[in-house]
Design a protein around this motif. Structure first.
Motif, mmCIF file in Angstrom:
data_model
loop_
_atom_site.group_PDB
_atom_site.id
_atom_site.type_symbol
_atom_site.label_atom_id
_atom_site.label_comp_id
_atom_site.label_asym_id
_atom_site.label_seq_id
_atom_site.Cartn_x
_atom_site.Cartn_y
_atom_site.Cartn_z
ATOM 1 N N ASN A 1 0.856 -1.181 0.000
ATOM 2 C CA ASN A 1 0.000 0.000 0.000
ATOM 3 C C ASN A 1 0.893 1.233 0.000
ATOM 4 O O ASN A 1 1.704 1.420 0.921
ATOM 5 C CB ASN A 1 -0.907 0.025 1.234
ATOM 6 C CG ASN A 1 -2.108 -0.875 1.082
ATOM 7 O OD1 ASN A 1 -3.214 -0.441 0.790
ATOM 8 N ND2 ASN A 1 -1.887 -2.169 1.273
ATOM 9 N N ARG B 1 -12.141 0.224 -1.673
ATOM 10 C CA ARG B 1 -12.613 0.204 -3.049
ATOM 11 C C ARG B 1 -14.134 0.395 -3.094
ATOM 12 O O ARG B 1 -14.851 -0.039 -2.204
ATOM 13 C CB ARG B 1 -12.214 -1.113 -3.714
ATOM 14 C CG ARG B 1 -12.632 -1.210 -5.164
ATOM 15 C CD ARG B 1 -11.900 -2.332 -5.879
ATOM 16 N NE ARG B 1 -12.020 -3.630 -5.231
ATOM 17 C CZ ARG B 1 -13.109 -4.397 -5.317
ATOM 18 N NH1 ARG B 1 -14.172 -3.996 -5.958
ATOM 19 N NH2 ARG B 1 -13.122 -5.580 -4.712
ATOM 20 N N ALA C 1 -9.847 -5.356 0.252
ATOM 21 C CA ALA C 1 -9.985 -4.095 -0.501
ATOM 22 C C ALA C 1 -11.045 -3.181 0.124
ATOM 23 O O ALA C 1 -12.021 -2.812 -0.521
ATOM 24 C CB ALA C 1 -10.329 -4.383 -1.958
ATOM 25 N N THR D 1 -1.752 -1.456 -3.919
ATOM 26 C CA THR D 1 -2.740 -0.376 -3.916
ATOM 27 C C THR D 1 -2.004 0.956 -3.876
ATOM 28 O O THR D 1 -1.154 1.181 -3.012
ATOM 29 C CB THR D 1 -3.671 -0.480 -2.697
ATOM 30 O OG1 THR D 1 -4.434 -1.694 -2.793
ATOM 31 C CG2 THR D 1 -4.628 0.702 -2.643
#
Length: 510
Positions: A108, A475, A472, A132
């Motif tokens: 991340n 998202r 996630a 991400t």
């Protein structure tokens, strides 16, 4: 029951830090390079304001190891935290490259600015990994801001790509993943897709690029609700055997092309493209293209509904989903007559779900008992199609408003918001956080939501597609994902029977 995996937290300050320090908050390292040498176990690395370069001890390229979380300042898109430099990387797909950062799997990267001053430099390289990138700035790179290749499946969310010499974002190889809510400005190419790349590109703003999106070879992106404007050359350029998904009768694309210089859409292939629900200037469309307007989609939908209603009054007609992964869940909700709550009666599985749609679905699915008095939201008039459903969902504890007394019905819901809503609305007893160990990205779950996520996991409410171990949380939730989780919540409270799926969240291990 197992314990959560050990996670360490390190602090970096390029101005006041020292690489002989311990890396704690009060004794920070000076360089990110030093922090990356300390440990290979999952690590949270906090970056303080400053420039991270060779002059401050960085050795490029910086390789961010699997599972690491690098955190700067997301609110400013990393404006005060600049990582600048270039080093050689041997790519399996493209040979030697000059890059600033290499992101490995489940990394991340949050709230930093990345720039590569080399004339052929790439800011971030992603090769067959699923990191991400959220709330970053990629600017002034000698070639492109981000390059994704191999079997990469990145989540590229809410970033700014500005003034990169060649491209803001390049996706090649068999890259997939999601490119959502980013800004691409003043790049030669905003987004360039090649080989067999097939990402979902949605809700982005592409402005003042030479060409906003360029496709070549066999690229097949899904393009939804993007604003493509003020390109000095053109909007969407399609070459080779590329075939963009520009919508269909069941799923209007809703891209907006505006004020582009030479073309909105240039189809340089021999295959006819189908454009459904996009706003284009026909005079700025070159090549073979068939246009279906949003009005035509609505008419076809109403005709289809009328035909269905006249042919059968007993059960709703099955939704045509073409073997969609969530088909069993959606068809089950249809058979329970729980999907007629949408304003247009059309359940489009791959579109993000709005707050109004979500409120409507939970209101009719759970018919909650009022727990509190629902406020009169200032932006939800009584003649709004979902007014009653929003009142029911709000009084039942499933949804809430904002501090300015708005509900913002058209805003999309995140996966984490759905999960927390279902646990809170149903009043489920909270589970132990140890169950979160099954998620590879568990460290991205905010502290306030960890109990709710653990509870939803234990109750098998959470459905993760395409990777059952990837939560996630930030998202946007698609209609398909919400349908599956609402159905699983109905299973959890004993209202219906379970549907077997490899995407249903796992139980904790003993």
């Amino acid at each position: 029951m197992v314990n959560s995996a050990l996670v360490i937290t390190l602090y970096i300050n390029p101005i006041t830090g020292n690489d002989n320090n311990t890396g704690s908050r009060l004794s920070p390292f000076k360089s990110l390079t030093r922090a990356l040498k300390v440990t290979k176990i999952p690590t949270i690395i906090h970056l303080e304001s400053g420039t991270y370069s060779a002059a401050t001890g960085e050795v490029f390229p910086l390789i961010i190891p699997e599972g690491a979380i690098v955190v700067g300042k997301e609110a400013s898109k990393g404006a005060e935290i600049v990582i600048s430099g270039s080093g050689e990387y041997q790519s399996r797909s493209f040979g030697i490259q000059n890059i600033t950062l290499l992101l490995l799997d489940n990394v991340n990267l949050l709230g930093v600015t990345v720039t590569n001053p080399s004339s052929k430099g790439t800011g971030i390289w992603i090769e067959s990994a699923a990191p991400t990138l959220a709330n970053n700035t990629l600017r002034d790179c000698g070639r492109e801001g981000v390059f994704s290749t191999g079997t990469a499946k990145p989540a590229i969310l809410d970033n700014i790509f500005v003034q990169n010499t060649a491209s803001g974002l390049v996706m090649a190889g068999h890259s997939q993943g999601e490119v959502l809510r980013n800004v691409f400005e003043r790049n030669r190419l905003g987004i360039a897709l090649s080989d067999f790349a097939k990402p979902t590109i949605a809700n982005n703003k592409l402005s003042e690029n030479r060409t906003a999106i360029a496709l070549s070879r066999n690229a097949q992106p899904i393009l939804r609700q993007n604003l493509i404007a003020h390109s000095t050359q053109g909007g969407l350029l399609v070459n080779g055997n590329a075939i963009p998904d520009l919508g269909n009768i069941q799923d209007s694309a809703d891209n907006i092309f505006r004020d582009n210089s030479e073309f909105d859409l240039y189809n340089a292939t021999t295959k006819k493209l189908i454009s459904v629900g996009n706003q284009l200037n026909p005079a700025l469309v070159k090549g073979l293209c068939e246009f279906i307007s949003a009005d035509e989609v609505a008419v076809n939908t109403r005709l289809s509904e009328a035909t269905t209603e006249s042919s059968s009054q007993k059960l709703p007609a099955p939704v045509q989903l073409d073997a969609h992964w969530a088909e069993p869940f959606i068809q089950a909700l249809v058979s329970m007559n729980l999907t007629h709550c949408f304003a247009d009666g059309n359940y489009q599985p791959n579109k993000p779900m709005s707050r109004a749609q979500y409120a409507s679905l939970v209101a009719i699915a759970f018919n909650p008992f009022p727990k509190i008095s629902a406020p009169d939201f200032t932006d939800v008039p009584k003649d709004f199609w979902a007014y009653n459903a929003i009142q029911i969902a709000a009084s039942g504890g499933f949804v809430g408003g904002f501090s300015d007394r708005t509900f913002r019905p058209d805003r999309h819901v995140q996966r984490l918001q759905v999960i927390v809503s279902l646990v809170n609305g149903l009043g489920l007893p909270l589970a132990n956080n140890d169950v979160l160990e099954i998620y590879s990205d568990r460290h991205t779950i905010p502290d306030y939501a960890r109990k709710a996520v653990a509870t939803a996991t234990q109750k098998k409410i959470i459905v993760n597609y395409p990777d059952s171990k990837l939560l996630a949380p930030s998202r946007l939730a698609t209609c398909a994902e919400v349908a599956a989780m609402v159905y699983q919540a109905l299973v959890a409270i004993g209202r219906t029977s379970a549907i077997k799926s490899v995407y249903v969240g796992l139980h904790s291990r003993t």
